[in-house]
Design a protein around this motif. Structure first.
Motif, PDB file in Angstrom:
ATOM      1  N   THR A  58       0.449  12.405 -65.936  1.00 11.72           N
ATOM      2  CA  THR A  58       1.093  11.254 -65.294  1.00 11.72           C
ATOM      3  C   THR A  58       2.297  11.692 -64.481  1.00 11.72           C
ATOM      4  N   LEU A  59       3.066  12.627 -65.027  1.00 10.64           N
ATOM      5  CA  LEU A  59       4.258  13.107 -64.322  1.00 10.64           C
ATOM      6  C   LEU A  59       3.902  13.741 -62.987  1.00 10.64           C
ATOM      7  N   VAL A  60       2.827  14.526 -62.963  1.00  7.04           N
ATOM      8  CA  VAL A  60       2.399  15.183 -61.727  1.00  7.04           C
ATOM      9  C   VAL A  60       2.134  14.153 -60.636  1.00  7.04           C
ATOM     10  N   ARG A  61       1.487  13.059 -61.006  1.00 10.68           N
ATOM     11  CA  ARG A  61       1.195  12.009 -60.019  1.00 10.68           C
ATOM     12  C   ARG A  61       2.473  11.328 -59.536  1.00 10.68           C
ATOM     13  N   TYR A  62       3.360  10.995 -60.467  1.00 13.45           N
ATOM     14  CA  TYR A  62       4.557  10.239 -60.116  1.00 13.45           C
ATOM     15  C   TYR A  62       5.571  11.073 -59.332  1.00 13.45           C
ATOM     16  N   LYS A  63       5.611  12.400 -59.607  1.00 18.91           N
ATOM     17  CA  LYS A  63       6.547  13.272 -58.894  1.00 18.91           C
ATOM     18  C   LYS A  63       6.260  13.310 -57.402  1.00 18.91           C
ATOM     19  N   ASN A  64       5.054  12.958 -57.032  1.00 23.91           N
ATOM     20  CA  ASN A  64       4.669  12.993 -55.628  1.00 23.91           C
ATOM     21  C   ASN A  64       5.620  12.195 -54.740  1.00 23.91           C
ATOM     22  N   ALA A  65       6.257  11.172 -55.312  1.00 19.06           N
ATOM     23  CA  ALA A  65       7.140  10.308 -54.527  1.00 19.06           C
ATOM     24  C   ALA A  65       8.310  11.071 -53.927  1.00 19.06           C
ATOM     25  N   TYR A  66       8.852  12.035 -54.665  1.00 19.61           N
ATOM     26  CA  TYR A  66      10.038  12.740 -54.161  1.00 19.61           C
ATOM     27  C   TYR A  66       9.807  14.215 -53.843  1.00 19.61           C
ATOM     28  N   MET A  67       8.631  14.742 -54.145  1.00 17.63           N
ATOM     29  CA  MET A  67       8.387  16.171 -53.926  1.00 17.63           C
ATOM     30  C   MET A  67       8.582  16.632 -52.482  1.00 17.63           C
ATOM     31  N   PRO A  68       8.049  15.942 -51.478  1.00 17.55           N
ATOM     32  CA  PRO A  68       8.249  16.447 -50.107  1.00 17.55           C
ATOM     33  C   PRO A  68       9.714  16.467 -49.691  1.00 17.55           C
ATOM     34  N   TYR A  69      10.495  15.494 -50.173  1.00 16.22           N
ATOM     35  CA  TYR A  69      11.908  15.438 -49.817  1.00 16.22           C
ATOM     36  C   TYR A  69      12.692  16.541 -50.540  1.00 16.22           C
ATOM     37  N   LEU A  70      12.343  16.795 -51.789  1.00 18.32           N
ATOM     38  CA  LEU A  70      13.002  17.867 -52.530  1.00 18.32           C
ATOM     39  C   LEU A  70      12.645  19.228 -51.931  1.00 18.32           C
ATOM     40  N   PHE A  71      11.389  19.407 -51.574  1.00 17.16           N
ATOM     41  CA  PHE A  71      10.979  20.649 -50.919  1.00 17.16           C
ATOM     42  C   PHE A  71      11.722  20.832 -49.601  1.00 17.16           C
ATOM     43  N   LEU A  72      11.872  19.753 -48.847  1.00 19.20           N
ATOM     44  CA  LEU A  72      12.548  19.836 -47.554  1.00 19.20           C
ATOM     45  C   LEU A  72      14.003  20.259 -47.719  1.00 19.20           C
TER      46      LEU A  72
END
Length: 391
Positions: A361-375
Motif C-alpha cells: 500500500t505504501l508503494v502505491r501511495y508514495k507515488n503522490a510525492y515521489m516525482p517531486y522528491l526526486f526532482l
C-alpha cells in the motif's frame, strides 16, 4: 473489434492534439516515448491484477461501473465518485476494461506532460531532470496509470501544482487556467482528501513566504499571516476525520486496521499504540524513514519490488549528495519553494506510513510525492556533475 478501432482513432487524435497544443521545447520523441510507456503501464497494471492477483480495486471498480451498481460502495463516497466518473467511459468502450484503462492513462499522461512543460519553462536549466522525474521514473509511471483512483488523483494534483508554480513565478493565470484549476481541485477533493489538503498547504506556505520576503512594512506581516491562516483553517473543513482533534484517532484506527488485515511479510514495523498525539509523535522518526526510503534493498519483496528498491537506493544517494552540496557550497536556493515543497512532502512521508503500515500500500501511495522528491534531490547533483553553475 469495432470499439477498439474507434477508440484507438480517437485516442490517437487526442494524443496528437495534446502534442500540438501543449507547447514545449522538449523534443517530440520524448512526448511519444513517455506517452507509449504510460499507456503500456496501464495495460500491464490491469494484466497483473487480472492474471496474478485475480482481485483488487481496479477489478472491483470496473465490475461495479459495468453493472451500474454502487451499493457495495455505500459507505465509501470516494469509490462511488470514481465509479461514477469512469462509468461513461466504460459504457462507450463497450464494457472494455482495457480501453477504459487507456483513456485514464492518457488523461494522466497529458496532465503530467503539461506539468512538465510548465516547470521546464520556469526552470529551463534543469529541463533534463524534470523530464526524467515526471515522465520516466518507473513507479511514478506505473502507479499513475490504468483504472485506479490514483490515476486521476495524480493528474489533478499535477495540474494544481503546475498552476501554483506558474502563479508563484509569473503572478498570472488565464481564465482557462483558473477553470481547469477549479475542476482539478474538485476532482482531487472527492478522490483523495489528504492530497487536496497537501496542495492547500503547499500553496499557502509558498505564497506566505513569498509575500513575506517581497513586501516591506506592515503588509510584510499581514498578507503572509492572512494567507497562512486561510490555508490552515480551510483544511479543517475538508473531511471530519482529518481535523486537528481527530487526526490521532484516525491514524490510530487506520494503523490498527491495516496491520490486522496485512500478511506478516507485508507489515511495516510501525505501530501506533493509542489515539494520542504523544503516540503519533513518538513514531515520527521511524515513519519518516519508511516514507522516504522503503522498500530498501534489504526488504523482502516480490521480484517486481526490485524496481522500487533500486529507486529508493538512488533517491537516498541523491538526497545525501544534495545535503553535502548544500552545506559545502553554501548555496542560496529558492527558499520559499524549497520550504513549501519539503514541508508537504515530509508531511505525507510521515502520515502515509502511519496510516497504512503495509509495504504494498505504501508503494502505491508514495507515488503522490515521489516525482517531486526526486526532482528536489536531483537538481544539485545534476548541475554539479554536469559542470553547470550551481545556484
Amino acid at each position: 473489434m469495432i470499439y477498439w478501432l474507434i477508440h484507438i482513432l480517437i485516442l490517437g487524435i487526442l494524443s496528437f492534439a495534446g502534442f500540438r497544443f501543449i507547447k514545449s521545447t522538449i523534443p517530440p520523441f520524448i512526448y511519444w516515448t513517455a506517452l507509449s510507456l504510460k499507456l503500456i503501464a496501464g495495460l500491464i497494471l490491469g494484466y497483473i491484477f487480472f492474471e496474478y492477483y485475480e482481485y483488487g480495486d481496479t477489478i472491483t471498480f470496473f465490475e461495479v461501473a459495468k453493472n451500474s451498481d454502487t451499493i457495495g460502495f455505500a459507505n465509501q463516497p470516494r469509490d462511488q465518485f470514481f465509479v461514477k466518473l469512469i462509468r461513461p467511459i466504460v459504457l462507450i468502450s463497450g464494457n472494455s476494461y482495457w480501453i477504459t484503462s487507456l483513456w485514464l492513462s492518457l488523461i494522466s499522461f497529458l496532465s503530467s506532460w503539461y506539468t512538465t512543460t510548465v516547470i521546464v519553462k520556469l526552470y529551463p536549466n534543469i529541463r533534463f531532470v524534470v523530464m526524467v522525474c515526471f515522465l520516466f521514473i518507473p513507479s511514478t509511471v506505473f502507479w499513475s496509470s490504468g483504472m485506479m483512483k490514483n490515476t486521476l488523483a495524480f493528474a489533478s494534483m499535477s495540474i494544481l501544482i503546475a498552476f501554483i508554480l506558474r502563479f508563484y513565478r509569473n503572478h498570472s493565470l488565464t481564465i482557462f487556467n483558473i477553470l481547469l484549476m477549479i475542476l482539478s481541485g474538485f476532482l482531487l477533493f472527492h478522490l483523495k482528501h489528504y492530497l487536496f489538503i497537501s496542495v492547500l498547504l503547499f500553496g499557502g506556505i509558498l505564497l506566505s513566504l513569498h509575500f513575506f520576503i517581497c513586501n516591506k512594512g506592515f503588509s510584510r506581516w499581514i498578507i503572509p499571516i492572512s494567507i497562512g491562516m486561510v490555508s490552515i483553517v480551510s483544511t479543517q473543513f475538508i473531511h471530519p476525520y482529518l481535523t486537528f482533534n481527530r487526526i490521532p484517532q484516525t491514524l490510530y484506527e487506520n494503523n490498527r486496521t491495516i496491520i490486522l488485515n496485512s500478511d506478516v511479510e507485508d507489515r511495516l514495523n510501525l505501530v501506533v499504540e493509542n489515539d494520542s498525539w504523544t503516540a503519533l509523535i513518538s513514531q515520527v522518526p521511524r515513519a519518516l524513514h519508511i516514507g522516504l526510503f522503503r522498500p530498501s534493498i534489504f526488504d523482502k519483496t516480490p521480484s517486481l519490488g526490485w524496481v522500487h528498491k533500486i529507486e529508493n537506493l538512488i533517491l537516498a544517494t541523491l538526497i545525501s549528495l544534495s545535503i553535502l552540496l548544500l552545506l559545502k557550497l553554501r548555496l542560496k536556493p529558492d527558499w520559499p519553494l524549497l520550504v513549501a515543497a519539503l514541508s508537504c512532502i515530509l508531511l505525507l512521508a510521515v502520515m502515509l506510513p502511519l496510516s497504512s503500515p503495509n509495504l504494498g500500500t505504501l508503494v502505491r501511495y508514495k507515488n503522490a510525492y515521489m516525482p517531486y522528491l526526486f526532482l528536489i534531490s536531483s537538481i544539485l547533483p545534476y548541475r554539479f556533475l554536469t559542470s553547470q553553475t550551481v545556484d
